[in-house]
Write a protein that holds these residues in place. Structure first.
Motif, PDB file in Angstrom:
ATOM      1  N   TRP A  79      -8.403 -10.430   8.397  1.00  8.06           N
ATOM      2  CA  TRP A  79      -6.804 -10.760   8.272  1.00  8.06           C
ATOM      3  C   TRP A  79      -6.780 -12.350   8.718  1.00  8.06           C
ATOM      4  O   TRP A  79      -5.463 -12.334   7.613  1.00  8.06           O
ATOM      5  CB  TRP A  79      -6.137 -10.101  10.149  1.00  8.06           C
ATOM      6  CG  TRP A  79      -4.566  -9.528   9.978  1.00  8.06           C
ATOM      7  CD1 TRP A  79      -4.294  -8.799   9.237  1.00  8.06           C
ATOM      8  CD2 TRP A  79      -3.374  -9.713  10.601  1.00  8.06           C
ATOM      9  NE1 TRP A  79      -2.866  -9.393   9.545  1.00  8.06           N
ATOM     10  CE2 TRP A  79      -2.681  -9.659  10.791  1.00  8.06           C
ATOM     11  CE3 TRP A  79      -3.470 -10.448  11.932  1.00  8.06           C
ATOM     12  CZ2 TRP A  79      -1.649  -9.679  11.449  1.00  8.06           C
ATOM     13  CZ3 TRP A  79      -2.575 -10.694  13.030  1.00  8.06           C
ATOM     14  CH2 TRP A  79      -1.666 -10.652  12.400  1.00  8.06           C
ATOM     15  N   PHE A  80      -7.159 -13.692   8.677  1.00  8.07           N
ATOM     16  CA  PHE A  80      -6.901 -14.204   9.171  1.00  8.07           C
ATOM     17  C   PHE A  80      -6.615 -14.565   7.128  1.00  8.07           C
ATOM     18  O   PHE A  80      -5.867 -15.298   6.898  1.00  8.07           O
ATOM     19  CB  PHE A  80      -7.581 -15.336   9.405  1.00  8.07           C
ATOM     20  CG  PHE A  80      -7.769 -14.887  11.079  1.00  8.07           C
ATOM     21  CD1 PHE A  80      -6.758 -15.172  11.537  1.00  8.07           C
ATOM     22  CD2 PHE A  80      -9.262 -14.368  12.249  1.00  8.07           C
ATOM     23  CE1 PHE A  80      -6.254 -14.745  12.988  1.00  8.07           C
ATOM     24  CE2 PHE A  80      -8.728 -14.239  13.458  1.00  8.07           C
ATOM     25  CZ  PHE A  80      -7.286 -14.809  13.986  1.00  8.07           C
ATOM     26  N   ALA A  81      -8.165 -14.306   6.247  1.00  5.61           N
ATOM     27  CA  ALA A  81      -8.136 -14.678   5.252  1.00  5.61           C
ATOM     28  C   ALA A  81      -6.939 -13.612   4.686  1.00  5.61           C
ATOM     29  O   ALA A  81      -6.731 -14.191   3.363  1.00  5.61           O
ATOM     30  CB  ALA A  81      -9.666 -14.128   4.646  1.00  5.61           C
ATOM     31  N   GLY A  82      -6.406 -12.552   4.542  1.00  9.75           N
ATOM     32  CA  GLY A  82      -6.273 -11.642   4.164  1.00  9.75           C
ATOM     33  C   GLY A  82      -4.460 -12.315   4.605  1.00  9.75           C
ATOM     34  O   GLY A  82      -3.684 -11.796   3.386  1.00  9.75           O
ATOM     35  N   ARG A  83      -3.875 -13.812   5.327  1.00 10.71           N
ATOM     36  CA  ARG A  83      -2.455 -13.922   5.459  1.00 10.71           C
ATOM     37  C   ARG A  83      -2.322 -15.183   4.608  1.00 10.71           C
ATOM     38  O   ARG A  83      -1.445 -15.060   4.671  1.00 10.71           O
ATOM     39  CB  ARG A  83      -2.779 -14.251   7.033  1.00 10.71           C
ATOM     40  CG  ARG A  83      -2.828 -12.755   8.244  1.00 10.71           C
ATOM     41  CD  ARG A  83      -2.175 -13.001   9.474  1.00 10.71           C
ATOM     42  NE  ARG A  83      -0.163 -13.784   9.348  1.00 10.71           N
ATOM     43  CZ  ARG A  83       0.176 -13.771  10.885  1.00 10.71           C
ATOM     44  NH1 ARG A  83      -0.746 -14.126  11.595  1.00 10.71           N
ATOM     45  NH2 ARG A  83       1.323 -14.197  10.691  1.00 10.71           N
ATOM     46  N   MET A  84      -3.525 -15.618   4.291  1.00  3.43           N
ATOM     47  CA  MET A  84      -3.698 -17.310   3.452  1.00  3.43           C
ATOM     48  C   MET A  84      -2.414 -16.539   2.420  1.00  3.43           C
ATOM     49  O   MET A  84      -1.643 -17.948   2.000  1.00  3.43           O
ATOM     50  CB  MET A  84      -4.992 -17.193   2.960  1.00  3.43           C
ATOM     51  CG  MET A  84      -5.555 -17.906   4.015  1.00  3.43           C
ATOM     52  SD  MET A  84      -7.097 -17.811   3.170  1.00  3.43           S
ATOM     53  CE  MET A  84      -7.412 -19.511   1.749  1.00  3.43           C
ATOM     54  N   PRO A  85      -2.382 -15.329   1.397  1.00  5.25           N
ATOM     55  CA  PRO A  85      -1.310 -15.696   0.691  1.00  5.25           C
ATOM     56  C   PRO A  85      -0.240 -15.407   1.172  1.00  5.25           C
ATOM     57  O   PRO A  85       0.840 -15.315   0.266  1.00  5.25           O
ATOM     58  CB  PRO A  85      -1.867 -14.203  -0.280  1.00  5.25           C
ATOM     59  CG  PRO A  85      -2.812 -14.385   1.006  1.00  5.25           C
ATOM     60  CD  PRO A  85      -3.162 -14.363   1.567  1.00  5.25           C
TER      61      PRO A  85
END
Length: 513
Positions: A90-96
């Motif tokens: 999720w942390f990577a998925g929230r970068m955008p």
């Protein structure tokens, strides 16, 4: 001095025990300058203060205002384009995610909270870039949003020293990525880095600026074990003790975090914190899904608090927290909506029902499963103890701040409710946000008949819609591309991370054989 009497068909002052609310029929609360002076029968309150302003809600139940004990952002991750991945992805998925002005963003979720009866929020801020001045400016916007709206907030800026994307050092993870992706990610993560002394400086500055404020208080937040060094944890605990403020720390939210603690410390994360000497009533552990039996005993023995984030645990595949065990041990447990509830909003009435229902293990003893009174206590008095307001909120008792929600009985129960069902049980299981007719915070009415008294909600929502209706900025486009490129590498990092070993749950709802 401004005196106010608020009358209701029922006044729930608090919870006596897990089965018994304290209810005054045809009751009233007398407050003076936002603080409760007396609670009792309506006629008795009017005799105490014959000149007081009177507001009457003859068809309502008055409850202590709810406390959202774990909150982060305004618009939800799903709204901003991030699916409900497992937490570590999720942390990577929230970068955008798109950027929204933090004043508007904070108001967005505050509107939802208040409309469901929430009067106090534990706001755990973080993940900002731009250095100290940018972070301080962002913190100030969040605090000003709550102050302007009239909502009570216990604010902390989460301390992250390391391992900002995965459970290893930023430079080690970035070094293994193909060029130029590793370089770009390293620059992104570095932009979020803040020297430890600046975290302490921020707390001191925000605390000084908060002097004289009634609605907001400042506390501390070591973000999680993997984000903090031992030296940092000890320094934060020393600061918290010296300044007399609580701390809120994510801990053991996922099985991956349990394994990280084993690799780093050779023991459980909770045992490590205990050995460091930083547990106690001033510490609240957010989530705690993967506490083991010994951990839970330590939590109980030290008086450490836990915040149960039921919706979040389900949405991010974190697991089922052993709430029934915590309750049996007498642990103080608050209730948090985290990033968003099960319906992608901040509806505490819905969260009460979720916590009530999902822990109904097979069996017939009512003492083994949550009760309506128990979950209300989690969302009021117990939740208050996880914030910097402590015992000053959470009950409608003399000496506490007058924070209350008025729930319309007819709206909640129409067309019929058999009287054999106790009033509070019926409300917990049936009331929706549309039944919340009024919310008082600090003795002021901030929400009445679907409208806010201090801010035009429609105007705020329209402004947000206008901002996000525009195309992504070049910076947002670049960050979106970075997040999409990094995501598969983050997923690969966790392959085989958790040992393949049997797990024995505290309680199970089904059996394979």
């Amino acid at each position: 001095m401004a005196e106010l009497i608020v009358q209701a068909r029922w006044v729930v002052t608090g919870i006596k025990d897990r089965h018994t609310p304290v209810v005054i029929e045809d009751g009233a609360v007398l407050s003076r300058d936002g603080v409760i002076v007396a609670v009792g029968a309506s006629d008795a309150m009017q005799k105490l203060a014959p000149a007081a302003e009177v507001k009457s809600y003859p068809n309502h139940a008055m409850l202590p205002g709810f406390v959202n004990s774990h909150h982060h952002v305004g618009l939800t991750p799903l709204q901003l384009g991030s699916p409900d991945y497992a937490l570590e992805l999720w942390f990577a998925g929230r970068m955008p995610a798109r950027k929204v002005d933090l004043y508007l963003d904070t108001l967005y979720s505050a509107f939802e909270m208040i409309a469901s009866g929430v009067t106090t929020v534990q706001h755990i801020h973080g993940w900002m870039s731009g250095g100290y001045e940018a972070v301080h400016g962002a913190s100030t916007k969040v605090l000003n949003a709550y102050r302007t709206l009239g909502m009570r907030a216990s604010y902390c800026y989460a301390v992250r020293e390391q391992n900002r994307l995965v459970y290893e050092a930023d430079q080690d993870f970035c070094a293994r990525l193909p060029a130029p992706l590793g370089t770009k990610l390293a620059a992104h993560l570095t932009s979020q880095a803040l020297p430890f002394d600046d975290f302490m400086r921020l707390f001191d500055q925000l605390s000084d600026e908060n002097v004289g404020q009634t609605l907001t208080r400042i506390q501390l937040a070591p973000a999680n074990l993997h984000w903090c060094t031992d030296d940092g944890l000890l320094a934060l605990n020393e600061k918290a003790t010296a300044r007399g403020v609580p701390m809120h720390m994510h801990l053991l939210e996922t099985a991956y975090q349990k394994e990280y603690a084993r690799r780093r410390t050779g023991k459980t994360a909770l045992r490590h914190l205990y050995d460091l000497g930083i547990l106690g009533p001033h510490m609240t552990l957010g989530h705690g899904v993967w506490l083991n039996g010994e951990d839970i005993d330590i939590v109980a023995d030290t008086g450490t608090c836990i915040c149960h984030n039921c919706s979040s645990n389900f949405r991010l595949r974190s697991g089922l927290a052993p709430l029934n065990v915590w309750e049996a041990k007498g642990i103080t447990v608050g209730l948090g909506l985290d990033e968003a509830g099960i319906n992608d909003d901040r509806d505490m009435l819905s969260e009460l029902r979720l916590a009530l229902r999902v822990h109904r293990t097979p069996g017939m003893d009512d003492d083994d499963v949550p009760t309506c009174a128990q979950v209300v206590k989690m969302a009021t008095e117990a939740g208050g103890m996880t914030t910097a307001f402590g015992a000053e909120i959470g009950r409608l008792d003399p000496g506490r701040f007058f924070d209350a929600a008025l729930i319309n009985w007819t709206t909640a129960t129409y067309p019929f409710q058999d009287p054999d069902i106790p009033m509070l049980d019926a409300l917990v299981q049936r009331a929706k946000t549309g039944a919340v007719d009024a919310v008082f915070i600090n003795g002021e009415i901030v929400y009445q008949d679907g409208r806010f008294t201090t801010i035009d909600r429609d105007a705020v929502l329209a402004e947000i819609a206008d901002i996000l209706g525009k195309p992504r900025s070049p910076e947002e486009v670049e960050r979106r591309e970075l997040g999409l490129a990094v995501f598969p590498h983050v997923k690969k990092f966790y392959e085989g991370y958790i040992p393949d070993e049997p797990r024995e749950p505290f309680y199970a709802a089904s059996a394979r054989v």
